[in-house]
Design a protein around this motif. Structure first.
Motif, PDB file in Angstrom:
ATOM      1  N   THR A  89       0.854  -1.206   0.052  1.00  0.00           N
ATOM      2  CA  THR A  89      -0.165   0.019   0.167  1.00  0.00           C
ATOM      3  C   THR A  89       1.036   1.262  -0.027  1.00  0.00           C
ATOM      4  OG1 THR A  89      -0.058  -0.011   2.107  1.00  0.00           O
ATOM      5  CG2 THR A  89      -1.932  -1.078   1.228  1.00  0.00           C
ATOM      6  N   ASN A  90       2.133   1.080  -0.431  1.00  0.00           N
ATOM      7  CA  ASN A  90       3.029   2.220  -0.220  1.00  0.00           C
ATOM      8  C   ASN A  90       3.125   2.941  -1.262  1.00  0.00           C
ATOM      9  OD1 ASN A  90       4.376  -0.285  -1.395  1.00  0.00           O
ATOM     10  ND2 ASN A  90       5.800   1.072  -2.054  1.00  0.00           N
ATOM     11  N   ALA A  91       3.626   4.398  -1.111  1.00  0.00           N
ATOM     12  CA  ALA A  91       4.011   5.181  -2.427  1.00  0.00           C
ATOM     13  C   ALA A  91       5.223   4.691  -2.951  1.00  0.00           C
ATOM     14  CB  ALA A  91       3.905   6.767  -1.962  1.00  0.00           C
ATOM     15  N   PRO A  92       5.079   4.922  -4.267  1.00  0.00           N
ATOM     16  CA  PRO A  92       4.264   5.384  -5.385  1.00  0.00           C
ATOM     17  C   PRO A  92       3.379   4.479  -5.837  1.00  0.00           C
ATOM     18  CG  PRO A  92       6.545   5.400  -6.292  1.00  0.00           C
ATOM     19  CD  PRO A  92       6.643   4.883  -4.872  1.00  0.00           C
ATOM     20  N   ASP A  93       3.853   3.184  -5.381  1.00  0.00           N
ATOM     21  CA  ASP A  93       2.862   2.023  -6.251  1.00  0.00           C
ATOM     22  C   ASP A  93       1.425   2.091  -5.864  1.00  0.00           C
ATOM     23  OD1 ASP A  93       5.449   0.997  -6.804  1.00  0.00           O
ATOM     24  OD2 ASP A  93       5.512  -0.333  -5.108  1.00  0.00           O
ATOM     25  N   GLU A  94       1.144   2.652  -4.672  1.00  0.00           N
ATOM     26  CA  GLU A  94      -0.408   2.647  -4.334  1.00  0.00           C
ATOM     27  C   GLU A  94      -1.046   3.610  -5.491  1.00  0.00           C
ATOM     28  OE1 GLU A  94      -4.027   4.390  -2.923  1.00  0.00           O
ATOM     29  OE2 GLU A  94      -2.001   5.282  -2.536  1.00  0.00           O
ATOM     30  N   GLY A  95      -0.454   4.744  -5.575  1.00  0.00           N
ATOM     31  CA  GLY A  95      -0.888   5.663  -6.533  1.00  0.00           C
ATOM     32  C   GLY A  95      -0.921   5.185  -8.021  1.00  0.00           C
ATOM     33  N   ASN A  96       0.023   4.558  -8.182  1.00  0.00           N
ATOM     34  CA  ASN A  96       0.150   4.152  -9.614  1.00  0.00           C
ATOM     35  C   ASN A  96      -0.577   3.149 -10.078  1.00  0.00           C
ATOM     36  OD1 ASN A  96       2.417   5.974 -10.164  1.00  0.00           O
ATOM     37  ND2 ASN A  96       3.775   4.489  -9.705  1.00  0.00           N
ATOM     38  N   MET A  97      -0.980   2.166  -9.059  1.00  0.00           N
ATOM     39  CA  MET A  97      -1.796   1.125  -9.354  1.00  0.00           C
ATOM     40  C   MET A  97      -3.384   1.808  -9.497  1.00  0.00           C
ATOM     41  SD  MET A  97      -0.871  -2.067  -6.815  1.00  0.00           S
ATOM     42  CE  MET A  97      -0.429  -1.333  -5.293  1.00  0.00           C
ATOM     43  N   TYR A  98      -3.836   2.758  -8.589  1.00  0.00           N
ATOM     44  CA  TYR A  98      -5.020   3.714  -8.789  1.00  0.00           C
ATOM     45  C   TYR A  98      -5.087   4.130  -9.850  1.00  0.00           C
ATOM     46  CZ  TYR A  98      -8.891   6.672  -7.593  1.00  0.00           C
ATOM     47  OH  TYR A  98     -10.160   7.267  -7.597  1.00  0.00           O
ATOM     48  N   LEU A  99      -4.015   4.886 -10.777  1.00  0.00           N
ATOM     49  CA  LEU A  99      -4.181   5.367 -11.896  1.00  0.00           C
ATOM     50  C   LEU A  99      -4.508   4.384 -13.032  1.00  0.00           C
ATOM     51  CD1 LEU A  99      -3.875   7.982 -13.882  1.00  0.00           C
ATOM     52  CD2 LEU A  99      -1.520   7.443 -13.786  1.00  0.00           C
ATOM     53  N   LEU A 100      -3.576   3.198 -12.947  1.00  0.00           N
ATOM     54  CA  LEU A 100      -3.604   2.259 -13.805  1.00  0.00           C
ATOM     55  C   LEU A 100      -4.969   1.396 -13.907  1.00  0.00           C
ATOM     56  CD1 LEU A 100      -0.105   0.843 -14.122  1.00  0.00           C
ATOM     57  CD2 LEU A 100      -1.232   2.396 -15.748  1.00  0.00           C
ATOM     58  N   GLY A 101      -5.639   1.225 -12.809  1.00  0.00           N
ATOM     59  CA  GLY A 101      -6.803   0.789 -12.668  1.00  0.00           C
ATOM     60  C   GLY A 101      -7.809   1.664 -13.049  1.00  0.00           C
ATOM     61  N   LYS A 102      -7.798   2.912 -13.123  1.00  0.00           N
ATOM     62  CA  LYS A 102      -8.916   4.023 -13.578  1.00  0.00           C
ATOM     63  C   LYS A 102      -8.845   4.036 -15.196  1.00  0.00           C
ATOM     64  CE  LYS A 102     -10.902   5.236  -9.717  1.00  0.00           C
ATOM     65  NZ  LYS A 102     -12.610   4.797  -9.794  1.00  0.00           N
ATOM     66  N   VAL A 103      -7.343   4.286 -15.807  1.00  0.00           N
ATOM     67  CA  VAL A 103      -7.490   4.867 -17.045  1.00  0.00           C
ATOM     68  C   VAL A 103      -6.641   3.733 -17.879  1.00  0.00           C
ATOM     69  CG1 VAL A 103      -7.627   7.327 -16.136  1.00  0.00           C
ATOM     70  CG2 VAL A 103      -5.416   6.098 -16.466  1.00  0.00           C
ATOM     71  N   GLY A 104      -6.045   2.963 -17.533  1.00  0.00           N
ATOM     72  CA  GLY A 104      -5.204   1.920 -18.171  1.00  0.00           C
ATOM     73  C   GLY A 104      -6.185   1.091 -19.074  1.00  0.00           C
ATOM     74  N   SER A 105      -5.586   0.587 -20.540  1.00  0.00           N
ATOM     75  CA  SER A 105      -6.398  -0.168 -21.233  1.00  0.00           C
ATOM     76  C   SER A 105      -6.205  -1.646 -20.737  1.00  0.00           C
ATOM     77  CB  SER A 105      -5.978  -0.203 -22.602  1.00  0.00           C
ATOM     78  OG  SER A 105      -4.358  -0.704 -22.723  1.00  0.00           O
ATOM     79  N   PRO A 106      -7.017  -2.644 -21.123  1.00  0.00           N
ATOM     80  CA  PRO A 106      -6.856  -3.797 -20.472  1.00  0.00           C
ATOM     81  C   PRO A 106      -5.499  -4.602 -20.711  1.00  0.00           C
ATOM     82  CG  PRO A 106      -9.157  -3.623 -21.577  1.00  0.00           C
ATOM     83  CD  PRO A 106      -8.421  -2.588 -21.616  1.00  0.00           C
ATOM     84  N   ALA A 107      -4.902  -4.242 -21.927  1.00  0.00           N
ATOM     85  CA  ALA A 107      -3.809  -4.721 -22.305  1.00  0.00           C
ATOM     86  C   ALA A 107      -2.599  -4.252 -21.282  1.00  0.00           C
ATOM     87  CB  ALA A 107      -3.341  -4.691 -23.586  1.00  0.00           C
ATOM     88  N   LEU A 108      -2.797  -2.890 -20.957  1.00  0.00           N
ATOM     89  CA  LEU A 108      -1.793  -2.253 -20.315  1.00  0.00           C
ATOM     90  C   LEU A 108      -1.960  -2.791 -18.721  1.00  0.00           C
ATOM     91  CD1 LEU A 108      -1.680   1.490 -21.767  1.00  0.00           C
ATOM     92  CD2 LEU A 108       0.159  -0.278 -21.902  1.00  0.00           C
ATOM     93  N   GLN A 109      -3.156  -2.897 -18.605  1.00  0.00           N
ATOM     94  CA  GLN A 109      -3.417  -3.619 -17.143  1.00  0.00           C
ATOM     95  C   GLN A 109      -2.758  -4.716 -16.800  1.00  0.00           C
ATOM     96  OE1 GLN A 109      -7.526  -2.954 -16.313  1.00  0.00           O
ATOM     97  NE2 GLN A 109      -7.716  -0.897 -15.829  1.00  0.00           N
ATOM     98  N   GLU A 110      -2.865  -5.618 -17.705  1.00  0.00           N
ATOM     99  CA  GLU A 110      -2.412  -6.800 -17.698  1.00  0.00           C
ATOM    100  C   GLU A 110      -0.860  -6.861 -17.732  1.00  0.00           C
ATOM    101  OE1 GLU A 110      -2.314 -11.461 -20.236  1.00  0.00           O
ATOM    102  OE2 GLU A 110      -3.740  -9.523 -20.923  1.00  0.00           O
TER     103      GLU A 110
END
Length: 393
Positions: A89-110
């Motif tokens: 749950t640490n920074a910057p990973d938590e914020g990056n996960m949130y961003l990719l979960g919101k706006v990343g394409s399925p391919a980028l998320q995978e």
């Protein structure tokens, strides 16, 4: 009020941090600056995985806890400086996960999100630029790192600084400026086109990989690794900004709750001038003030989280929360050090580290003064609009 779901997750996280993570605080596996090594971090993540508390804010199936629920969980993970690293749950990973979960394409998320959620990789967010280069800091419009289209790739050139966790990261989110405006790219790390110049010693040392200064020279990124379209980079940065800023408040509130516990235990056990320290008004009142401000921080975080949960970007609200919470936490940590006297400035407890980390937090994710300046501009805008509305009536 938070949900029963969040309370159950938070209880498991707190038990894990207290029972498993606390003993690791004395683990000698640290780098030259005292930050935990990746060996230590990934060992803790494996223990969190076994305990069922790895990435507890990410739900099965890829959903995300609400911001209010996230606060309930992340505060508990922050009870140790190692807790967020262990629980992912640490920074910057938590914020990056949130961003990719919101706006990343399925391919980028995978490709990029899944390794982060699974705790198999760390990430870095490349935005801030060196002051001696005239680059972007608190003012992102000053960004000088450029990107240009070259066939089915983009080519990035520039410099970045204070890139947390860059050394050892496997996923990077790089911001650069094109003719269309700011762009955001996902890149595999390490890459020979990204050369770390230096990793300075800083007042904080809770995050592996430090805060690097680096040069990007002819970094080629496939076009399908851009988030969204060219020119949308700042828009996506806003998606990440407020939740990531608030999650910092959550984690460091947990750390200060722990510091208060340690200082309280010391004040109740230590005697001077014929009675326990806590019975001396000068000491007892400091701990009482801490208790008040800890609750104020909790309520401020909950209020801002509730705004974000409506779908609002919460820009002004997160600025208010960041200023109020970071400044209060600094006072709380300072009082804990003071209550403990000489012991408070040693590494015999985590109190002195919490003090240092909070001091850095008052600068990271926007200094207090920048947030106040931004809020002052909003006050002026709102005042002008009120004059227009009044004249129209």
């Amino acid at each position: 009020m938070t949900t029963e779901r969040a309370l159950a997750i938070a209880a498991r996280v707190e038990a894990f941090v207290r029972e498993v993570v606390f003993p690791y605080e004395a683990d000698p596996r640290r780098d030259h600056h005292g930050a935990p090594t990746d060996e230590l971090v990934f060992e803790l993540k494996e223990k969190a995985r076994a305990a069922g508390v790895l990435s507890p804010h990410i739900l099965e199936g890829g959903g995300h806890l609400t911001q209010r629920e996230t606060a309930t969980v992340l505060i508990r993970s922050g009870l140790s400086p190692l807790g967020p690293l262990a629980c992912n749950t640490n920074a910057p990973d938590e914020g990056n996960m949130y961003l990719l979960g919101k706006v990343g394409s399925p391919a980028l998320q995978e490709r990029f999100l899944a390794p982060l959620v699974e705790g198999r990789a760390r990430s870095a967010f490349f935005m801030t630029e060196p002051y001696d280069w005239g680059g972007a800091g608190s003012d992102p419009s000053m960004m000088k790192t450029t990107c240009r289209r070259d066939g089915n790739h983009w080519v990035i050139d520039g410099r970045k600084t204070f890139i947390t966790g860059c050394l050892g990261a496997r996923v990077g989110i790089v911001m650069a400026k094109a003719e269309e405006g700011a762009c955001m790219f996902l890149v595999d790390l390490p890459d020979p086109a990204i050369r770390i110049e230096s990793i300075p010693n800083t007042i904080d040392n809770s995050m592996p990989g430090g805060h690097a200064t680096l040069t990007i020279e002819a970094l080629r990124v496939p076009a399908d690794q851009m988030l969204g379209e060219a020119g949308e980079g700042f828009q996506y940065a806003q998606v990440r900004l407020s939740p990531a800023r608030l999650s910092h408040c959550m984690r460091w509130l947990g750390a200060c709750i722990r510091a208060q516990e340690i200082a309280t235990d010391y004040a109740c056990r230590r005697e001077a001038f014929g009675k326990a320290l806590i019975d001396h008004e000068g000491v007892g009142f400091m701990l009482a003030e801490n208790l008040i401000e800890l609750k104020q921080c909790e309520l401020m975080i909950d209020w801002c989280a509730s705004v974000l949960d409506t779908g609002s970007l919460g820009t002004a609200e997160s600025s208010m929360a960041k200023v109020a919470v970071s400044e209060a936490l600094q006072r709380i940590a300072d009082r804990c050090v003071q209550v403990m006297g000489g012991l408070g400035v040693t590494d015999k407890t985590i109190v002195e580290q919490v003090y240092r980390e909070i001091r850095a937090f008052r600068i990271y994710d926007g200094p207090t003064e920048v947030h106040k300046w931004s809020l002052a501009k909003k006050i002026k805008r709102d005042w002008k609009q009120a004059q227009v509305d009044s004249a129209a009536q």
